[in-house]
Design an enzyme around this catalytic site. Structure first.
Site, PDB file in Angstrom:
ATOM      1  N   TYR A 104       0.834  -1.200   0.000  1.00 28.78           N
ATOM      2  CA  TYR A 104       0.000   0.000   0.000  1.00 28.78           C
ATOM      3  C   TYR A 104       0.869   1.251   0.000  1.00 28.78           C
ATOM      4  CZ  TYR A 104      -3.912  -3.091   1.073  1.00 28.78           C
ATOM      5  OH  TYR A 104      -4.858  -4.086   1.028  1.00 28.78           O
ATOM      6  N   ARG A 118      -3.684   5.077   3.673  1.00 23.11           N
ATOM      7  CA  ARG A 118      -5.066   4.682   4.007  1.00 23.11           C
ATOM      8  C   ARG A 118      -6.017   4.973   2.850  1.00 23.11           C
ATOM      9  NH1 ARG A 118      -6.419   4.143   9.921  1.00 23.11           N
ATOM     10  NH2 ARG A 118      -4.408   4.232  10.950  1.00 23.11           N
ATOM     11  N   ASN A 127     -12.922  -0.634  -5.418  1.00 20.43           N
ATOM     12  CA  ASN A 127     -12.827  -1.212  -6.755  1.00 20.43           C
ATOM     13  C   ASN A 127     -13.987  -2.176  -7.020  1.00 20.43           C
ATOM     14  OD1 ASN A 127     -11.963  -2.419  -9.157  1.00 20.43           O
ATOM     15  ND2 ASN A 127     -10.514  -3.749  -8.118  1.00 20.43           N
ATOM     16  N   CYS A 135      -6.522  -5.334  -7.631  1.00 19.66           N
ATOM     17  CA  CYS A 135      -6.229  -4.895  -6.266  1.00 19.66           C
ATOM     18  C   CYS A 135      -5.805  -6.066  -5.384  1.00 19.66           C
ATOM     19  CB  CYS A 135      -7.408  -4.133  -5.667  1.00 19.66           C
ATOM     20  SG  CYS A 135      -8.928  -5.053  -5.617  1.00 19.66           S
ATOM     21  N   HIS A 136      -6.005  -7.289  -5.859  1.00 23.94           N
ATOM     22  CA  HIS A 136      -5.522  -8.444  -5.100  1.00 23.94           C
ATOM     23  C   HIS A 136      -3.996  -8.474  -5.043  1.00 23.94           C
ATOM     24  CE1 HIS A 136      -5.653  -9.897  -9.285  1.00 23.94           C
ATOM     25  NE2 HIS A 136      -4.624 -10.651  -8.937  1.00 23.94           N
ATOM     26  N   SER A 141       3.144  -4.037   3.862  1.00 22.28           N
ATOM     27  CA  SER A 141       4.569  -3.762   3.637  1.00 22.28           C
ATOM     28  C   SER A 141       5.461  -4.941   4.024  1.00 22.28           C
ATOM     29  CB  SER A 141       5.004  -2.493   4.369  1.00 22.28           C
ATOM     30  OG  SER A 141       4.740  -2.610   5.736  1.00 22.28           O
ATOM     31  N   GLU A 162      -1.292 -16.744 -10.085  1.00 28.85           N
ATOM     32  CA  GLU A 162      -0.414 -15.860 -10.856  1.00 28.85           C
ATOM     33  C   GLU A 162       1.048 -16.277 -10.711  1.00 28.85           C
ATOM     34  OE1 GLU A 162      -1.082 -11.755  -9.994  1.00 28.85           O
ATOM     35  OE2 GLU A 162      -3.135 -11.827 -10.753  1.00 28.85           O
TER      36      GLU A 162
END
Length: 166
Positions: A104, A118, A127, A135-136, A141, A162
């Site tokens: 993020y 945030r 989304n 967004c998956h 971090s 993936e």
């Protein structure tokens, strides 16, 4: 506004694919048709919705193929309905190759707003185009998985798929 939709089974459950006159506006996973239709109506309360005919099968098949084979590309017009900030976040996400992830905070830096971590998470949560706007691929971090609108197990399955395909 007229929204047409189709439903199909995928390896991650039922998927609804909806289009407006401008393009693809919804791709969502769910466990049953009634829930997906309720979500569609909640997302577009002023729109008239109808089930698409056979002419939309091509679009639904393309989206399901993307779910099953994430290295594929999707060449369909999109009807992104978000704020300018959300659309910037979504645009960056669309540039991430299958098999990669981003935190993020890294995503916030990529849109030149490093303190907006945030807000980036909120943009991901807003989304409506699962897999199309990936967004998956956004993780904490430390690399750990965090929330996903369609369930953490689906997120895990998408990322595992993936990684196998790359």
């Amino acid at each position: 506004m007229m929204i047409t939709y189709g439903l199909a089974e995928s390896s991650l459950g039922l998927v609804i694919v909806a289009t407006s006159e401008r393009g693809l506006c919804t791709v969502e996973f769910g466990n049953d048709e009634a829930m997906l239709l309720a979500q569609l109506h909640a997302s577009f309360p002023q729109a008239e919705t109808k089930r698409a005919g056979p002419e939309a099968d091509f679009i639904v098949r393309q989206v399901v193929a993307l779910v099953e084979q994430p290295e594929r590309t999707l060449d369909l017009p999109l009807d992104l309905q978000g704020t300018a900030f959300q659309e910037r976040v979504w645009q960056v996400l669309r540039t991430l190759p299958a098999g990669s992830t981003i935190s993020y905070s890294e995503l916030a830096e990529r849109i030149d707003n490093p303190k907006a971590v945030r807000a980036v998470a909120s943009a991901c949560a807003a989304n409506r185009l699962a897999v199309v706007i990936p967004c998956h691929r956004v993780v904490r971090s430390d690399g750990a998985l965090s929330g996903y609108r369609w369930g953490i197990e689906r997120k895990r399955a998408l990322l595992q798929r993936e990684r196998k395909d790359t």
